[in-house]
Design an enzyme around this catalytic site. Structure first.
Site, mmCIF file in Angstrom:
data_model
loop_
_atom_site.group_PDB
_atom_site.id
_atom_site.type_symbol
_atom_site.label_atom_id
_atom_site.label_comp_id
_atom_site.label_asym_id
_atom_site.label_seq_id
_atom_site.Cartn_x
_atom_site.Cartn_y
_atom_site.Cartn_z
ATOM 1 N N SER A 1 59.477 -25.313 23.553
ATOM 2 C CA SER A 1 58.683 -25.266 22.368
ATOM 3 C C SER A 1 57.151 -25.365 22.545
ATOM 4 O O SER A 1 56.585 -26.024 21.471
ATOM 5 C CB SER A 1 59.053 -25.585 21.103
ATOM 6 O OG SER A 1 60.333 -24.868 20.760
ATOM 7 N N GLU B 1 69.378 -22.553 30.403
ATOM 8 C CA GLU B 1 70.216 -21.229 30.125
ATOM 9 C C GLU B 1 70.998 -21.013 31.384
ATOM 10 O O GLU B 1 72.236 -20.490 31.072
ATOM 11 C CB GLU B 1 69.170 -20.053 29.790
ATOM 12 C CG GLU B 1 68.473 -20.428 28.507
ATOM 13 C CD GLU B 1 66.949 -19.984 28.314
ATOM 14 O OE1 GLU B 1 66.666 -19.324 28.987
ATOM 15 O OE2 GLU B 1 66.445 -20.485 27.399
ATOM 16 N N GLU C 1 63.260 -30.411 30.201
ATOM 17 C CA GLU C 1 63.241 -29.649 29.010
ATOM 18 C C GLU C 1 64.537 -29.981 28.199
ATOM 19 O O GLU C 1 65.570 -29.721 28.627
ATOM 20 C CB GLU C 1 63.555 -28.276 29.657
ATOM 21 C CG GLU C 1 62.286 -27.777 30.501
ATOM 22 C CD GLU C 1 62.195 -26.175 30.300
ATOM 23 O OE1 GLU C 1 61.242 -25.723 29.918
ATOM 24 O OE2 GLU C 1 63.133 -25.565 30.672
ATOM 25 N N LYS D 1 61.882 -15.563 31.442
ATOM 26 C CA LYS D 1 63.183 -15.240 31.296
ATOM 27 C C LYS D 1 63.574 -13.837 31.280
ATOM 28 O O LYS D 1 62.870 -13.291 32.119
ATOM 29 C CB LYS D 1 63.574 -16.096 29.616
ATOM 30 C CG LYS D 1 63.047 -17.223 29.548
ATOM 31 C CD LYS D 1 63.752 -17.836 28.436
ATOM 32 C CE LYS D 1 62.837 -19.387 28.395
ATOM 33 N NZ LYS D 1 63.571 -20.210 27.455
ATOM 34 N N GLY E 1 62.995 -22.888 22.842
ATOM 35 C CA GLY E 1 63.097 -21.657 21.970
ATOM 36 C C GLY E 1 63.359 -21.798 20.508
ATOM 37 O O GLY E 1 63.696 -21.225 19.738
ATOM 38 N N ASN F 1 57.430 -19.333 31.923
ATOM 39 C CA ASN F 1 59.004 -18.931 32.295
ATOM 40 C C ASN F 1 59.217 -17.436 31.155
ATOM 41 O O ASN F 1 59.588 -17.613 30.215
ATOM 42 C CB ASN F 1 60.016 -19.764 31.997
ATOM 43 C CG ASN F 1 61.524 -19.316 32.237
ATOM 44 O OD1 ASN F 1 61.589 -18.278 32.673
ATOM 45 N ND2 ASN F 1 62.429 -20.214 31.652
ATOM 46 N N HIS G 1 67.509 -24.068 35.427
ATOM 47 C CA HIS G 1 67.173 -24.060 33.862
ATOM 48 C C HIS G 1 68.272 -24.314 32.886
ATOM 49 O O HIS G 1 69.488 -23.471 33.250
ATOM 50 C CB HIS G 1 66.442 -22.465 33.567
ATOM 51 C CG HIS G 1 66.021 -22.532 32.444
ATOM 52 N ND1 HIS G 1 66.570 -22.166 31.289
ATOM 53 C CD2 HIS G 1 64.535 -22.982 31.750
ATOM 54 C CE1 HIS G 1 65.794 -22.321 30.013
ATOM 55 N NE2 HIS G 1 64.543 -22.311 30.535
#
Ligand code: PGA
Length: 251
Positions: free
Chosen positions: A213, A98, A168, A11, A174, A9, A96
């Site tokens: 991660s 985010e 996730e 991003k 991250g 991904n 996702h």
């Protein structure tokens, strides 16, 4: 038998020129993955989809990071399913964390997008996961269970056959604080049991990924878990060497 799946991904990273360079370099890797029966892909920004599609092996899965559920209309800044299809894109990441955090992507919105994708024979990669506060409050299964049930509402077993779910935990994305393999297995197994309750035995065909991660050093441990069928990888998918490392460690 569920095929392993490794999906990067990207991003909001990479210019189209950089994406093109990556796509060209990825060709031998994609061949290695194919030979080993592993599905491999990346999700570039909209603006780099074409560069990757045109320059990578045709066996590379190229996914969008989002889509709008409607075909066209007054939705400034959005991209629709026919627009993706015109470029040969048939995989899309949905929900996702985010997007849930910064763009108010709700379970209901995810549900509308997933339905639209499935009715167009496309593959949604539906992301679920709890925040740190929810994790610490022992609410993981409640949150993830609701995300799965609401996001997949009113779909049939036949319709969800090709769906991919990605677990996730938000606190691991991250941050370098990856979830233990025990947590990943426990929650991926829990997701499969919710899928079984909703759709019956097709739950055994649906691929469930872990994300958060994931690095070349830990990817193998995750994929050794019974209910973890692959990984959704952000940071470690951006450089070709590290992307190669991810693959080589699961061959
Ligand atoms: P990360 O991101 O691998 O950089 O933690 C994962 C993701 O957001 O899909």
């Amino acid at each position: 038998m569920r095929r392993k799946l490794l999906l990067g991904n990207w991003k909001m990273n990479k210019l189209a020129s950089e994406a093109k360079e990556f796509a060209i370099s990825s060709k031998p890797l994609v061949q290695k993955a194919k030979d080993a029966g592993i599905d491999i892909g990346v999700a570039p920004t909209y603006l780099s989809l074409q560069a990757v599609k045109e320059n990578a092996s045709s066996d590379m899965i190229v996914a969008a990071q989002n889509v709008h559920q409607l075909v066209s209309g007054a939705y400034t800044g959005e991209v629709s399913i026919p627009m993706l299809k015109e470029f040969g894109i048939d995989w899309v990441i949905i929900g996702h964390s985010e997007r849930r955090t910064y763009d108010n992507e709700t379970n209901a919105k995810c549900n509308a997008k997933i339905k639209a994708l499935i009715s167009n024979n496309m593959v949604p990669v539906y992301c679920v996961g709890e925040t740190l506060v929810e994790f610490e409050g022992g609410l993981t299964k409640e949150i993830v269970g609701t995300q799965v049930r609401d996001g997949l509402k009113d779909l049939t077993a036949e319709e969800v056959k090709n769906l991919v779910v990605a677990y996730e935990p938000v606190w691991s994305i991250g941050t370098g604080k990856n979830a233990s393999t025990e947590i990943a297995q426990d929650i991926c197994h829990f997701i499969r049991e919710v899928l079984r309750e909703l759709f019956g035995e097709v739950a055994d065909e649906i691929r469930i990924l872990y994300g958060g991660s994931v690095k070349p050093e830990n990817v193998k441990a995750y994929l050794s878990c019974e209910d973890v069928d692959g990984a959704l990888v952000g940071g470690a998918s951006l450089k070709i060497d590290s992307y190669e490392g991810l693959l080589l460690n699961i061959l």
